[in-house]
Design a protein around this motif. Structure first.
Motif, mmCIF file in Angstrom:
data_model
loop_
_atom_site.group_PDB
_atom_site.id
_atom_site.type_symbol
_atom_site.label_atom_id
_atom_site.label_comp_id
_atom_site.label_asym_id
_atom_site.label_seq_id
_atom_site.Cartn_x
_atom_site.Cartn_y
_atom_site.Cartn_z
ATOM 1 N N SER A 105 9.029 9.277 -0.441
ATOM 2 C CA SER A 105 8.214 9.277 0.787
ATOM 3 C C SER A 105 8.110 7.883 1.378
ATOM 4 C CB SER A 105 6.814 9.814 0.462
ATOM 5 O OG SER A 105 5.989 9.739 1.575
ATOM 6 N N SER A 106 7.930 6.863 0.518
ATOM 7 C CA SER A 106 7.741 5.504 1.031
ATOM 8 C C SER A 106 9.026 4.957 1.659
ATOM 9 C CB SER A 106 7.290 4.578 -0.104
ATOM 10 O OG SER A 106 8.298 4.456 -1.087
ATOM 11 N N HIS A 107 10.182 5.473 1.233
ATOM 12 C CA HIS A 107 11.455 5.007 1.791
ATOM 13 C C HIS A 107 11.942 5.842 2.974
ATOM 14 C CE1 HIS A 107 11.555 2.556 -1.794
ATOM 15 N NE2 HIS A 107 12.603 1.917 -1.322
ATOM 16 N N SER A 108 11.206 6.912 3.278
ATOM 17 C CA SER A 108 11.612 7.734 4.406
ATOM 18 C C SER A 108 10.821 7.392 5.653
ATOM 19 C CB SER A 108 11.414 9.222 4.068
ATOM 20 O OG SER A 108 10.035 9.499 3.865
ATOM 21 N N LYS A 109 9.813 6.484 5.467
ATOM 22 C CA LYS A 109 8.962 6.122 6.603
ATOM 23 C C LYS A 109 9.486 4.884 7.307
ATOM 24 C CE LYS A 109 4.856 8.128 4.461
ATOM 25 N NZ LYS A 109 3.536 7.895 3.881
ATOM 26 N N ILE A 162 -5.774 4.319 -0.155
ATOM 27 C CA ILE A 162 -4.715 4.603 -1.132
ATOM 28 C C ILE A 162 -4.046 5.942 -0.802
ATOM 29 C CG2 ILE A 162 -4.195 4.921 -3.587
ATOM 30 C CD1 ILE A 162 -6.714 3.259 -4.188
ATOM 31 N N PRO A 163 -2.752 5.942 -0.571
ATOM 32 C CA PRO A 163 -2.085 7.181 -0.123
ATOM 33 C C PRO A 163 -1.901 8.247 -1.189
ATOM 34 C CG PRO A 163 -0.495 5.387 -0.327
ATOM 35 C CD PRO A 163 -1.847 4.787 -0.546
ATOM 36 N N TYR A 164 -1.900 7.857 -2.460
ATOM 37 C CA TYR A 164 -1.620 8.828 -3.529
ATOM 38 C C TYR A 164 -2.682 8.699 -4.624
ATOM 39 C CZ TYR A 164 2.779 8.630 -1.039
ATOM 40 O OH TYR A 164 3.738 8.636 -0.051
ATOM 41 N N ILE A 165 -3.429 9.774 -4.814
ATOM 42 C CA ILE A 165 -4.551 9.769 -5.752
ATOM 43 C C ILE A 165 -4.329 10.811 -6.843
ATOM 44 C CG2 ILE A 165 -7.053 10.014 -5.992
ATOM 45 C CD1 ILE A 165 -7.217 9.535 -2.925
ATOM 46 N N GLU A 197 5.789 12.525 -10.129
ATOM 47 C CA GLU A 197 5.030 12.195 -8.927
ATOM 48 C C GLU A 197 5.458 10.854 -8.341
ATOM 49 O OE1 GLU A 197 2.970 14.180 -7.292
ATOM 50 O OE2 GLU A 197 3.372 15.737 -8.797
ATOM 51 N N TYR A 198 5.792 9.885 -9.201
ATOM 52 C CA TYR A 198 6.290 8.593 -8.720
ATOM 53 C C TYR A 198 7.542 8.783 -7.855
ATOM 54 C CZ TYR A 198 3.500 6.302 -12.475
ATOM 55 O OH TYR A 198 2.509 5.868 -13.305
ATOM 56 N N ARG A 199 8.415 9.653 -8.289
ATOM 57 C CA ARG A 199 9.663 9.882 -7.534
ATOM 58 C C ARG A 199 9.362 10.433 -6.140
ATOM 59 N NH1 ARG A 199 13.215 8.382 -11.027
ATOM 60 N NH2 ARG A 199 13.182 8.992 -13.224
ATOM 61 N N LYS A 200 8.345 11.276 -6.044
ATOM 62 C CA LYS A 200 7.939 11.793 -4.738
ATOM 63 C C LYS A 200 7.396 10.660 -3.869
ATOM 64 C CE LYS A 200 6.614 16.312 -6.641
ATOM 65 N NZ LYS A 200 5.461 17.233 -6.883
ATOM 66 N N ILE A 201 6.596 9.778 -4.488
ATOM 67 C CA ILE A 201 6.041 8.637 -3.761
ATOM 68 C C ILE A 201 7.161 7.710 -3.282
ATOM 69 C CG2 ILE A 201 4.609 6.546 -3.968
ATOM 70 C CD1 ILE A 201 2.931 8.107 -6.060
ATOM 71 N N PHE A 202 8.108 7.441 -4.180
ATOM 72 C CA PHE A 202 9.228 6.555 -3.851
ATOM 73 C C PHE A 202 10.044 7.124 -2.691
ATOM 74 C CE2 PHE A 202 13.635 5.164 -4.410
ATOM 75 C CZ PHE A 202 13.471 3.783 -4.446
ATOM 76 N N ILE A 250 0.808 -1.215 0.000
ATOM 77 C CA ILE A 250 0.000 0.000 0.000
ATOM 78 C C ILE A 250 0.847 1.273 0.000
ATOM 79 C CG2 ILE A 250 -1.771 1.313 1.252
ATOM 80 C CD1 ILE A 250 -2.770 -1.287 -0.063
ATOM 81 N N LYS A 251 1.963 1.282 0.703
ATOM 82 C CA LYS A 251 2.740 2.512 0.809
ATOM 83 C C LYS A 251 3.357 2.947 -0.519
ATOM 84 C CE LYS A 251 7.078 0.326 2.364
ATOM 85 N NZ LYS A 251 8.095 0.298 3.436
ATOM 86 N N ARG A 252 3.441 2.048 -1.480
ATOM 87 C CA ARG A 252 3.961 2.415 -2.803
ATOM 88 C C ARG A 252 2.854 2.437 -3.861
ATOM 89 N NH1 ARG A 252 7.567 -3.054 -3.513
ATOM 90 N NH2 ARG A 252 7.608 -2.875 -1.252
ATOM 91 N N LEU A 253 1.598 2.514 -3.376
ATOM 92 C CA LEU A 253 0.445 2.419 -4.254
ATOM 93 C C LEU A 253 -0.113 3.794 -4.617
ATOM 94 C CD1 LEU A 253 -1.658 0.393 -5.505
ATOM 95 C CD2 LEU A 253 -2.984 0.708 -3.400
ATOM 96 N N CYS A 254 -0.483 3.949 -5.887
ATOM 97 C CA CYS A 254 -1.201 5.145 -6.327
ATOM 98 C C CYS A 254 -2.297 4.713 -7.292
ATOM 99 C CB CYS A 254 -0.257 6.152 -6.987
ATOM 100 S SG CYS A 254 0.586 5.548 -8.466
ATOM 101 N N THR A 255 -3.259 5.571 -7.488
ATOM 102 C CA THR A 255 -4.355 5.254 -8.407
ATOM 103 C C THR A 255 -4.805 6.506 -9.129
ATOM 104 O OG1 THR A 255 -6.433 4.014 -8.604
ATOM 105 C CG2 THR A 255 -6.325 5.663 -6.861
ATOM 106 N N THR A 256 -5.402 6.321 -10.289
ATOM 107 C CA THR A 256 -5.967 7.423 -11.064
ATOM 108 C C THR A 256 -7.480 7.266 -11.120
ATOM 109 O OG1 THR A 256 -3.985 7.650 -12.434
ATOM 110 C CG2 THR A 256 -6.020 8.570 -13.310
ATOM 111 N N ILE A 257 -8.195 8.356 -10.822
ATOM 112 C CA ILE A 257 -9.644 8.378 -10.982
ATOM 113 C C ILE A 257 -9.906 8.892 -12.395
ATOM 114 C CG2 ILE A 257 -11.832 9.232 -10.069
ATOM 115 C CD1 ILE A 257 -10.236 7.435 -8.171
ATOM 116 N N HIS A 258 -10.423 8.018 -13.245
ATOM 117 C CA HIS A 258 -10.534 8.295 -14.673
ATOM 118 C C HIS A 258 -11.878 8.892 -15.095
ATOM 119 C CE1 HIS A 258 -6.740 6.556 -16.104
ATOM 120 N NE2 HIS A 258 -6.882 5.667 -15.129
ATOM 121 N N SER A 259 -12.793 9.048 -14.149
ATOM 122 C CA SER A 259 -14.078 9.662 -14.473
ATOM 123 C C SER A 259 -14.601 10.360 -13.224
ATOM 124 C CB SER A 259 -15.075 8.609 -14.953
ATOM 125 O OG SER A 259 -15.300 7.633 -13.948
ATOM 126 N N LEU A 260 -15.689 11.103 -13.365
ATOM 127 C CA LEU A 260 -16.257 11.787 -12.211
ATOM 128 C C LEU A 260 -16.574 10.776 -11.118
ATOM 129 C CD1 LEU A 260 -18.634 14.272 -14.057
ATOM 130 C CD2 LEU A 260 -16.489 14.832 -12.908
#
Length: 373
Positions: free
Chosen positions: A369-373, A146-149, A362-367, A102-112
């Motif tokens: 962040s996930s390695h600093s926790k 999901i931590p990153y949307i 944005e992936y680099r920011k997630i990476f 989960i800590k390396r997970l992101c998702t895209t909301i593709h519609s309303l």
């Protein structure tokens, strides 16, 4: 960085096409990329379009199957791949992932956004048929885990914030602008050739509005509808009701290559959606230098920046749609000038290279962040 994209299917839908385009571009930019498709639904031509450097994995689960062994297969595969980023394109996939991912997970909301965030766990999912309960449709299920949307438009971001209290980062979907043939004619033909490319789902996409408008224009326009969907029979019956069989043409499902080469054959692209989070096909038409007309207050109008790079009509108003079509025919020189500037705007803003690079940032920011926790 190893990026794994994860989705249920790989058919000709907006999400799947976008997924392939972004994954291909990320691989071309030098990233290690893999794609995991859960169900056994995929189009061979779309599979063949995937960059050979991308790791492609099919779990071949039968859709609606009650066999949950695919969950184990998926998590074992992720354990072998060890991706730095897992990018799902449907938030409900989260419920079948081990918590350590989960800590390396992101998702895209593709519609309303719509539906409940909490919609039952995975085991309830497979016992619904026995209990008689029904799953409530939702595209935000498990989003609270999901931590990153990411949102594909400001309209999606704002509704997500207003209705669910969740923040997100806007990254618009992208298209391969260079693959689209460019319209060369500056003179409209009569009847004006109108094109719409969208899933046949009239309550959302508004094909019924376009059919009624075309019928009332009595031979001034013809309409080609590309796409399939649950409204096919209804829309054909509506066409018969208006005695418009000679001007409304259902072209069915077409490949991306077909669309890219044939959009330029038309004089006007119309997206009359009542409800739409983005407008990928609108950007495609703009890329082909085809004038566009879209409904107000939705994602497509974001792509056109209101009336700056296209025209808008009052959402759901057939009479206003007719008036705007007549205006565009009358002032077609203005339409072509606007289409020319629109094309350059799309190249600079919605090319998939722009989208892919924004995701990588944005992936680099997630990476990190996930390695600093």
């Amino acid at each position: 960085m190893h990026i794994t994209h994860l989705y249920w299917s790989l058919c000709y839908g907006g999400i799947e096409t976008m997924l392939v385009n972004i994954a291909n571009t990320q691989a071309m930019l030098g990233e290690k990329v893999s794609i995991i498709i859960i169900n056994d639904k995929y189009e061979e031509s779309l599979v063949k379009s995937i960059n050979p450097n991308i790791g492609l994995y099919f779990l071949n689960r039968k859709e609606s199957s009650k066999d949950i062994s695919f969950i184990l297969k998926l998590n074992i595969l992720l354990g072998k791949l060890q991706p730095d980023i897992i990018h799902t394109h449907c938030s409900d996939i989260t419920k079948i992932l081990r918590s350590k991912y989960i800590k390396r997970l992101c998702t895209t909301i593709h519609s309303l956004p719509y539906g409940p965030v909490k919609n039952g766990n995975i085991f309830k999912e497979f016992t619904r048929k026995f209990s008689g309960s029904k799953r409530v449709k939702s595209n935000v299920e498990c989003l609270d885990k999901i931590p990153y949307i990411f949102s594909i438009s400001n309209a999606v971001k704002q509704m997500l914030l207003d209705n669910y209290g969740m923040n997100s980062v806007i990254i618009p979907n992208g298209i391969i602008t260079k693959r689209f043939s460019v319209a060369k004619s500056d003179t409209p033909k009569i009847p004006l050739r109108i094109i719409m490319v969208s899933r046949l789902e009239h309550e959302k996409k508004g094909q019924d509005l376009l059919i009624e408008a075309a019928a009332k224009l009595k031979g001034i326009v013809t309409v080609d509808l590309i796409g399939v969907g649950p409204s096919m029979e209804y829309l054909k019956e509506l066409t018969q009701k208006f005695s418009a069989e000679n001007i409304i043409h259902f072209l069915g499902k077409q490949t991306q290559d077909y669309i890219a080469s044939h959009l330029a054959d038309y004089d006007l692209f119309i997206q009359p959606s009542r409800w739409e989070g983005f407008g990928l096909t609108v950007a495609e038409a703009m890329s082909a230098r085809v004038p566009v007309l879209v409904s107000e207050g939705q994602g497509p109008a974001e792509v056109t920046c209101g009336n700056k790079y296209g025209w808008t009509f009052t959402n759901g108003d057939v009479n206003d749609l007719i008036e705007k079509i007549i205006y565009i025919i009358k002032y077609y020189n203005e339409a072509i000038k606007k289409a020319e500037t629109a094309r350059q705007y799309v190249i600079n803003t919605y090319d998939v290279s722009v989208t892919a690079k924004k995701y990588i940032e944005e992936y680099r920011k997630i990476f990190k962040s996930s390695h600093s926790k």
